[in-house]
Design a protein around this motif. Sequence first.
Motif, PDB file in Angstrom:
ATOM      1  N   VAL A  31       0.818  -1.222   0.000  1.00  0.00           N
ATOM      2  CA  VAL A  31       0.000   0.000   0.000  1.00  0.00           C
ATOM      3  C   VAL A  31       0.851   1.271   0.000  1.00  0.00           C
ATOM      4  CG1 VAL A  31      -2.028  -1.105   0.993  1.00  0.00           C
ATOM      5  CG2 VAL A  31      -0.281  -0.169   2.523  1.00  0.00           C
ATOM      6  N   GLU A  32       2.161   1.111  -0.309  1.00  0.00           N
ATOM      7  CA  GLU A  32       3.033   2.287  -0.361  1.00  0.00           C
ATOM      8  C   GLU A  32       2.526   3.261  -1.421  1.00  0.00           C
ATOM      9  OE1 GLU A  32       7.791   3.513  -0.362  1.00  0.00           O
ATOM     10  OE2 GLU A  32       7.196   1.721  -1.474  1.00  0.00           O
ATOM     11  N   PHE A  33       2.494   4.524  -1.072  1.00  0.00           N
ATOM     12  CA  PHE A  33       2.054   5.635  -1.938  1.00  0.00           C
ATOM     13  C   PHE A  33       0.546   5.696  -2.151  1.00  0.00           C
ATOM     14  CE2 PHE A  33       6.542   5.071  -3.675  1.00  0.00           C
ATOM     15  CZ  PHE A  33       7.067   6.027  -2.822  1.00  0.00           C
ATOM     16  N   ASP A  64      14.020  -1.980   0.069  1.00  0.00           N
ATOM     17  CA  ASP A  64      15.269  -1.329   0.478  1.00  0.00           C
ATOM     18  C   ASP A  64      15.436  -1.181   1.992  1.00  0.00           C
ATOM     19  OD1 ASP A  64      13.103   0.437   0.365  1.00  0.00           O
ATOM     20  OD2 ASP A  64      14.329   2.162  -0.171  1.00  0.00           O
ATOM     21  N   ASP A  65      14.336  -0.998   2.698  1.00  0.00           N
ATOM     22  CA  ASP A  65      14.425  -0.780   4.150  1.00  0.00           C
ATOM     23  C   ASP A  65      15.138  -1.952   4.835  1.00  0.00           C
ATOM     24  OD1 ASP A  65      11.913   1.449   4.500  1.00  0.00           O
ATOM     25  OD2 ASP A  65      11.839   0.134   2.772  1.00  0.00           O
ATOM     26  N   THR A  66      14.609  -3.159   4.592  1.00  0.00           N
ATOM     27  CA  THR A  66      15.198  -4.356   5.181  1.00  0.00           C
ATOM     28  C   THR A  66      16.572  -4.635   4.559  1.00  0.00           C
ATOM     29  OG1 THR A  66      12.982  -5.248   5.503  1.00  0.00           O
ATOM     30  CG2 THR A  66      14.814  -6.816   5.602  1.00  0.00           C
ATOM     31  N   ALA A 246       0.833   6.173   2.268  1.00  0.00           N
ATOM     32  CA  ALA A 246       2.024   6.995   2.000  1.00  0.00           C
ATOM     33  C   ALA A 246       3.290   6.111   2.047  1.00  0.00           C
ATOM     34  CB  ALA A 246       2.079   8.186   2.928  1.00  0.00           C
ATOM     35  N   ASP A 247       4.277   6.450   2.884  1.00  0.00           N
ATOM     36  CA  ASP A 247       5.503   5.630   2.909  1.00  0.00           C
ATOM     37  C   ASP A 247       5.290   4.422   3.814  1.00  0.00           C
ATOM     38  OD1 ASP A 247       7.995   4.757   2.371  1.00  0.00           O
ATOM     39  OD2 ASP A 247       9.063   6.413   3.321  1.00  0.00           O
ATOM     40  N   ALA A 248       4.294   3.627   3.468  1.00  0.00           N
ATOM     41  CA  ALA A 248       3.805   2.582   4.378  1.00  0.00           C
ATOM     42  C   ALA A 248       4.812   1.463   4.625  1.00  0.00           C
ATOM     43  CB  ALA A 248       2.508   1.990   3.834  1.00  0.00           C
ATOM     44  N   ASP A 249       5.699   1.181   3.655  1.00  0.00           N
ATOM     45  CA  ASP A 249       6.676   0.122   3.917  1.00  0.00           C
ATOM     46  C   ASP A 249       7.688   0.580   4.960  1.00  0.00           C
ATOM     47  OD1 ASP A 249       7.755   1.949   2.058  1.00  0.00           O
ATOM     48  OD2 ASP A 249       9.275   0.491   1.475  1.00  0.00           O
ATOM     49  N   THR A 250       8.028   1.864   4.938  1.00  0.00           N
ATOM     50  CA  THR A 250       9.038   2.364   5.869  1.00  0.00           C
ATOM     51  C   THR A 250       8.433   2.664   7.241  1.00  0.00           C
ATOM     52  OG1 THR A 250      10.207   3.262   3.969  1.00  0.00           O
ATOM     53  CG2 THR A 250      10.899   4.052   6.135  1.00  0.00           C
ATOM     54  N   THR A 251       7.234   3.245   7.287  1.00  0.00           N
ATOM     55  CA  THR A 251       6.573   3.401   8.594  1.00  0.00           C
ATOM     56  C   THR A 251       6.317   2.010   9.177  1.00  0.00           C
ATOM     57  OG1 THR A 251       4.377   3.508   7.552  1.00  0.00           O
ATOM     58  CG2 THR A 251       5.447   5.616   8.056  1.00  0.00           C
TER      59      THR A 251
HETATM   60 MN    MN Z   1       9.439   3.444   1.717  1.00  0.00          MN
END
Ligand code: MN
Length: 301
Positions: A31-33, A64-66, A246-251
Amino acid sequence: MFNHYNPHEIRDRARAAFIGMAIGDALGATVEFMTSSEIAAKYGTFKEIIGGGWLRLKPGQVTDDTQMALCIARAVISSQTWSLEAIAANFAAWLKSRPVDCGDTCRKGIRAYMLNGTLETPPNEWDAGNGAAMRMLPVALYSLPDRELLRKYALEQAHLTHNNPVSDAACLCLGEMLHLAICGAEKNRLRRQADGLAARFPTFAFEPYRGLASGYVVDTMQTVFHWFFRGRSFEECLVGTVNQGADADTTGAICGMLAGAYHGMEGIPQRWLKKMDRAVIAEIETVTERLVAASPAGRGY
Ligand code: MN
Ligand code: MN
């Protein structure tokens, strides 16, 4: 802080933090963005790891986060010490491997290292994205429980790509909260740490929650704090966070590390764990064990 010092519990919480980060990344990436109303219209409440999203991921695939957190972990383990050069080299190798995505600020910093060997990007008021904060977990594990070491490592790794006082403050606060949570601190103790950040940098105040979850580290941390302190379980913390979009993977990744550390392995839903990329989970298990064993806390076991 270490009244309840328990090596078994520390290992369990450290593992849950790293796996929790990967789960938040894989869950949120779908659901990013998207906006929260787009997510609600499409899924009701979004709460399953199904892949897809703008990156067209496989279910359980991380981004990228992980991957950048794993780069730091690999660099420290293979160097058997803290080596900024080794971390930068790992980031460079990762970027050359054509990762599924990479933030602009991270890419710029890694390119500067590849071209000029730069290990510290110049201060920049615009580099207040969440890209340095999202890879704080291995730094917190390797420095456990030494706050001075945490501070040194956190700022050095952050400044490879992000050299900004707001990003720095978020990295340090997150690292300290991870230390506390992994050592078994109660939620009100963690709350005091988050409130301390908001006292020093009022922009981080997260109540009332504004509902912004962008890649700006202030929006990111407000979202993580709001849902981490509100959620009564690992699942509630993550579902609330990623449904902001929004930046759901990083949050998701950052809330996942905190909620994982706080709730431990027992709190991680099996249905999510089963969906995760098995090679990633296997590497996470190995590096977590080694980082904690090589930390000041681990060397005291
Ligand atoms: Mn992200
Ligand atoms: Mn990502």
